[in-house]
Design an enzyme around this catalytic site. Structure first.
Site, PDB file in Angstrom:
ATOM      1  N   ASP A   1      19.742  37.820 -12.642  1.00 24.92           N
ATOM      2  CA  ASP A   1      18.465  38.145 -13.280  1.00 24.92           C
ATOM      3  C   ASP A   1      17.916  39.455 -12.723  1.00 24.92           C
ATOM      4  O   ASP A   1      17.857  39.664 -11.504  1.00 24.92           O
ATOM      5  CB  ASP A   1      17.475  37.007 -13.028  1.00 24.92           C
ATOM      6  CG  ASP A   1      16.135  37.245 -13.682  1.00 24.92           C
ATOM      7  OD1 ASP A   1      15.985  36.920 -14.868  1.00 24.92           O
ATOM      8  OD2 ASP A   1      15.230  37.770 -12.995  1.00 24.92           O
TER       9      ASP A   1
ATOM     10  N   CYS B   1       0.833  -1.200   0.000  1.00 26.28           N
ATOM     11  CA  CYS B   1       0.000   0.000   0.000  1.00 26.28           C
ATOM     12  C   CYS B   1       0.868   1.250   0.000  1.00 26.28           C
ATOM     13  O   CYS B   1       2.057   1.208   0.331  1.00 26.28           O
ATOM     14  CB  CYS B   1      -0.898   0.054   1.243  1.00 26.28           C
ATOM     15  SG  CYS B   1      -1.960  -1.384   1.481  1.00 26.28           S
TER      16      CYS B   1
END
Length: 511
Positions: free
Chosen positions: A461, A55
């Site tokens: 940037d 599971c």
């Protein structure tokens, strides 16, 4: 060691992980299972010794006694140990482990290649060749970390694809076996029975009939799961704002784009919903299904661990308010690394609109035409081989950028530069830096969005520097880089939060 999901320390939550694979820490795994913590789905699998099923941690059934639990690092390892998949929680369809997209070692690169279908197409020798290691070395390391070798891992992936097709389409079983990558109908039947304890026909009979829609030729609708939270604004906003006409579009609430795939091509439509990404795929060859899904998940960064990322970034008091305001930001990536590298060069020192225009011209002149009955997509982005022979004088770019572009595509076309999922991040950075016109910004944006390095950072940037200054962070590249050490290994996610401080189309989905 990657950081597993974080949570406050209570009786039912999980403390910070130790520096070892999570499945080896039985106490932590038991607590995750007992609290049904979905954040750990894909990190490990629980095998129940009494029922012989496995599971996901969040399985809704009553947890077994701890002494009846055993833990494995992969679904393939569970299957090799003789456990079958749970029919309630469908562990085979849980989000992938975030480890494979935040590491660049041999095992992580191998897992990315297996997800991209390399073992099905080229076998284990082909996988080893792409990685630059011997077959024995690859098998040994995968077995040591995942409890299964490449053939077993690829088999588990084929089984999951087969189940998806059986339960959601009315395709004949023979076509499903072929599409999922099985070599024969017998192997397909045997694998499905072994993994799911049901014959293919029984799996189809159990599925809701409403889910089994008759698709258009080669079309398929499915759900792409993710770990919550997921903020779609910058993720889809970036893809939409930079979309290349003819290759990408935003239509009827979905981001649509063309896909160049090993056996043919495709068109995908991706729609964000609160608990999954709705995905509609049209493929010219169904053998490309698993690969197309893998590439879409990678583009949308769906296997990320947002809780771990946000916990790390929130430790900085100047970033914490950004994270609290819109948690779960992802890094928008790409379905084609070479395409993104070309687009990064076209976008050097120009606006988003100008970059789109340059890319659209390239697509119109060198892209491969396709038919799109549903919308306005017209071409596949040109492959490096198609661009290698282009006339530089035909490019409406400064001469220096023409040289950068033509050098890049030549190296991509002849294989001397590789930017695929098998690439080592630092090696690729070094190779890019050797090319003319590749400065730090271009190299790092390719590392972030094409290579998938979660720690790629863009201190030069302009948008990042402006956001840093507004927040009171250092805004010179050297000082900001030094400050960002506290955000590692998630600096690419910090970039998304910093970019989001600006009012720009990349930060929102069109109304």
């Amino acid at each position: 060691m990657p950081t597993a999901p974080h949570a406050a320390v209570t009786a039912t939550t999980i403390t910070a992980p130790p520096p070892r694979p999570m499945h080896t820490d039985a106490e932590r795994c038991v607590r995750a299972v007992q609290s049904k913590d979905a954040r750990f789905d894909g990190w490990f699998y629980t095998a129940v010794l009494t029922t012989r099923i496995y599971c996901r941690p969040s399985c809704p059934v009553v947890p077994p006694k701890p002494e009846n639990m055993s833990f494995y690092p992969s679904a393939a390892a569970c299957q090799q140990a003789g456990f079958r998949a749970c029919k309630r929680c469908r562990p085979d369809s849980s989000p992938g482990s975030p480890e494979w997209n935040q590491r660049a070692d041999l095992v992580a690169r191998a897992m990315r290649l297996i997800a991209d279908g390399v073992v099905d197409r080229d076998g284990v020798p082909g996988l080893a060749t792409r990685l630059g290691y011997s077959t024995r070395q690859v098998e040994r390391q995968l077995l040591a970390e995942l409890g299964a070798g490449p053939l077993a891992l690829a088999r588990a992936q084929r089984a999951q694809t087969a189940r998806l097709l059986i339960e959601t389409t009315p395709l004949p079983m023979a076509e499903i076996a072929f599409a999922a990558g099985f070599s024969s109908i017998r192997t397909f039947n045997d694998t499905v029975r072994e993994v799911f304890a049901l014959a293919p026909g029984e799996l189809r009979d159990r599925a809701p009939k409403a889910a089994q829609k008759v698709p258009a030729p080669g079309a398929l609708s499915l759900r792409l799961p993710f770990r919550a939270p997921l903020n779609p604004d910058n993720l889809f906003g970036h893809l939409i704002a930079t979309a290349v006409p003819g290759v990408e579009e935003w239509r009827d609430g979905a981001y649509r784009r063309t896909l160049r795939l090993p056996y043919g091509h495709g068109v995908v439509a991706l729609t964000p919903t609160p608990d999954h990404i709705a995905c509609r795929l049209s493929l010219t060859d169904m053998r490309d299904l698993t690969i197309a899904i893998s590439r879409c998940r990678r583009m949308l960064d769906l296997d990320a661990d947002p809780v771990a990322v946000d916990a790390q970034l929130s430790a900085d008091p100047l970033l914490a308010p950004l994270v609290a305001k819109a948690p779960g930001r992802r890094v928008p990536r790409t379905v084609d690394e070479a395409e993104f590298a070309v687009r990064a060069v076209l976008g050097q020192q120009v606006s988003t609109a100008a970059a789109r225009t340059h890319a659209a011209r390239l697509v119109g002149a060198h892209g491969e035409p396709i038919d799109d009955p549903e919308g306005g997509l017209t071409h596949l982005f040109p492959a490096p081989e198609a661009l290698a022979a282009l006339d530089p004088e035909a490019l409406a770019l400064p001469r220096s950028r023409r040289t950068t572009l033509t050098t890049l595509v030549r190296h991509l076309a002849d294989g001397s530069l590789r930017l695929g999922v098998e690439s080592g991040w630092e090696e690729a950075r070094a190779r890019l830096t050797e090319l003319p016109g590749f400065g730090p910004w271009t190299v790092e944006v390719i590392a972030m969005r094409a290579l998938g390095d979660p720690d790629a950072f863009l201190p030069t940037d302009l948008g990042i520097r402006r956001a840093a200054q507004e927040l009171g962070l250092p805004h010179t590249p050297a000082a900001l880089t030094a400050r960002s050490a506290d955000w590692r290994p998630w600096r690419a996610y910090a970039v998304q939060y910093l970019w989001a401080t600006d009012v720009h189309p990349i930060n929102s989905i069109p109304a």
